[in-house]
Design an enzyme around this catalytic site. Sequence first.
Site, short mmCIF file in Angstrom:
data_model
loop_
_atom_site.label_atom_id
_atom_site.label_comp_id
_atom_site.label_asym_id
_atom_site.label_seq_id
_atom_site.Cartn_x
_atom_site.Cartn_y
_atom_site.Cartn_z
N HIS A 190 -32.46 20.79 -27.53
CA HIS A 190 -32.95 19.78 -26.93
C HIS A 190 -32.25 19.11 -28.20
O HIS A 190 -31.86 19.49 -29.46
CB HIS A 190 -34.49 19.57 -27.72
CG HIS A 190 -34.92 18.13 -26.81
ND1 HIS A 190 -35.09 17.22 -27.75
CD2 HIS A 190 -35.67 17.87 -25.56
CE1 HIS A 190 -35.08 15.55 -26.44
NE2 HIS A 190 -35.76 16.62 -25.58
N HIS A 191 -32.06 17.72 -27.98
CA HIS A 191 -31.68 16.87 -29.07
C HIS A 191 -31.94 16.37 -30.09
O HIS A 191 -31.92 16.11 -31.39
CB HIS A 191 -31.05 15.69 -27.73
CG HIS A 191 -29.84 14.51 -28.57
ND1 HIS A 191 -29.55 14.84 -29.65
CD2 HIS A 191 -28.82 13.95 -27.92
CE1 HIS A 191 -28.06 13.65 -29.90
NE2 HIS A 191 -27.94 13.85 -28.78
N THR A 192 -33.44 16.67 -30.50
CA THR A 192 -34.37 16.91 -31.51
C THR A 192 -34.39 17.24 -32.15
O THR A 192 -34.46 17.62 -33.54
CB THR A 192 -35.85 15.99 -30.75
OG1 THR A 192 -35.88 17.13 -30.32
CG2 THR A 192 -36.37 15.12 -29.89
#
Length: 465
Positions: A135-137
Amino acid sequence: MHPLDPLDAAMMTAEWVSNPMHVGAVLILSPPDDAGPDYVDELHRTTLAGSDSIDPRLCKYPHRGVDTGGMWVWRHMDPVDVSRHCQRRTVSGDGFWPLISELDALGLDRSRPMWMSYLIDGLDGGRFAFYIKVHHTVVDGVAGFRMITDALSDDPKLRSMRPFYADCRREAPGSPATGGLVSRLLSPLRSVTGAAASSAGLIGRVATGEIATVLDALVGHTTALPLGAPYTRFNDRLGPERAVAAGSWAHDRIQAVRRAAGVTVNDVLTAMAAGVVRRWLLGRGELPERPLVAACPITVRDPDHEDPNDQHANKFGLWMCPLGTNLDDPLARLSVIHRAMSEGKHWVAKRGAAASLLTNAGSIAATAIGPLLPFTPKIRTGYNLPISHVRGPAAEMYWNGARIEEMYPVSTVYDGHGLNITTCSYAERIGFGYAAGRDVVPDIESLIPLTEQCLAELEDALGAG
């Protein structure tokens, strides 16, 4: 309680109302000469049976609820069930990229650490692949590739190597992962203010940045005004399906164009991407008269002085780059891109990554929110697509004796942001990864020959072929 950085919290909120926001990578490998018929099966068994400690970034997952007052916070899972994150697939014939497209369309489970790894065999010549998405987070594209490549080696004889998810970082006292409550609560504030620290402060940088951006757009033509991009099919809502395609080109060819034109490698790659989009839209009778605009991340990571304890997933500025798609001449497009990105790098270095993100917040919001509204005029948008570049290993790499033949990025697409082009250098080649909504670019595989045509066009124009 460890709150998410503001940018990461915004990404999680966006995912709730739009589309999955993970980044991925495809590694295509050839087994070592001494590999037996069960080589890939054994790799998978070894991965599941491994006792390596897991990278702390891959042990956390986001949570928001009544117990957090509606604020996004990180929770930590220990132990992590690796079997739920490392899966096995087999393909045949031309089914590899369609499978990657299907896997990319699947969102990550927010109730556990948000990453997956797929070991895929059945490729031609006995080759196999890893498709890894995070995930980009948790990581941005640069950090994600660094995480993967840190698990590789340039030694083909090395065995018993750790998987990519194993922890190879040092823990320092007082780091955000182990610090006290006050330190953890202040870390999101530091992530914003630290990037823009100066006597003028963040507000001053944003205000002067807004003025400079407008002047650059009106006078210098090196960036785009807010809502300065024409509306295209890339800026509409997406269906649930994804489409992924990739190909690679010799680094020497791109370097020859760079030297002949007096620009950077990334300028050449962006110009190739601009040419691809121009040709594809022109072939469909959909090329706007106004030039398309790309959102181009500008990393502020120092690859030579990377802090192994840095907990910030996303470290980049942003620049809106006109692509010159209204110009027939490929060298004119390259010149527009070179001038724009030179100014963008100077802008981010002067005012800071956080200021650049806030200055472009209007363009980002217009692009992401517009498709969600029922009566949005389809005339202008903030930008048309993201184009980014990731630096991979310069040397040929191996994992447990298997040679990494190709390395491709698979980046994020969502409503209003329906085509993503990301490149990655690896050894003597540079890979182009195209990701899109299936309904937006139904023939995504056609972008691969278009990429070759655009590189050849630049070579011919410069006499660099």
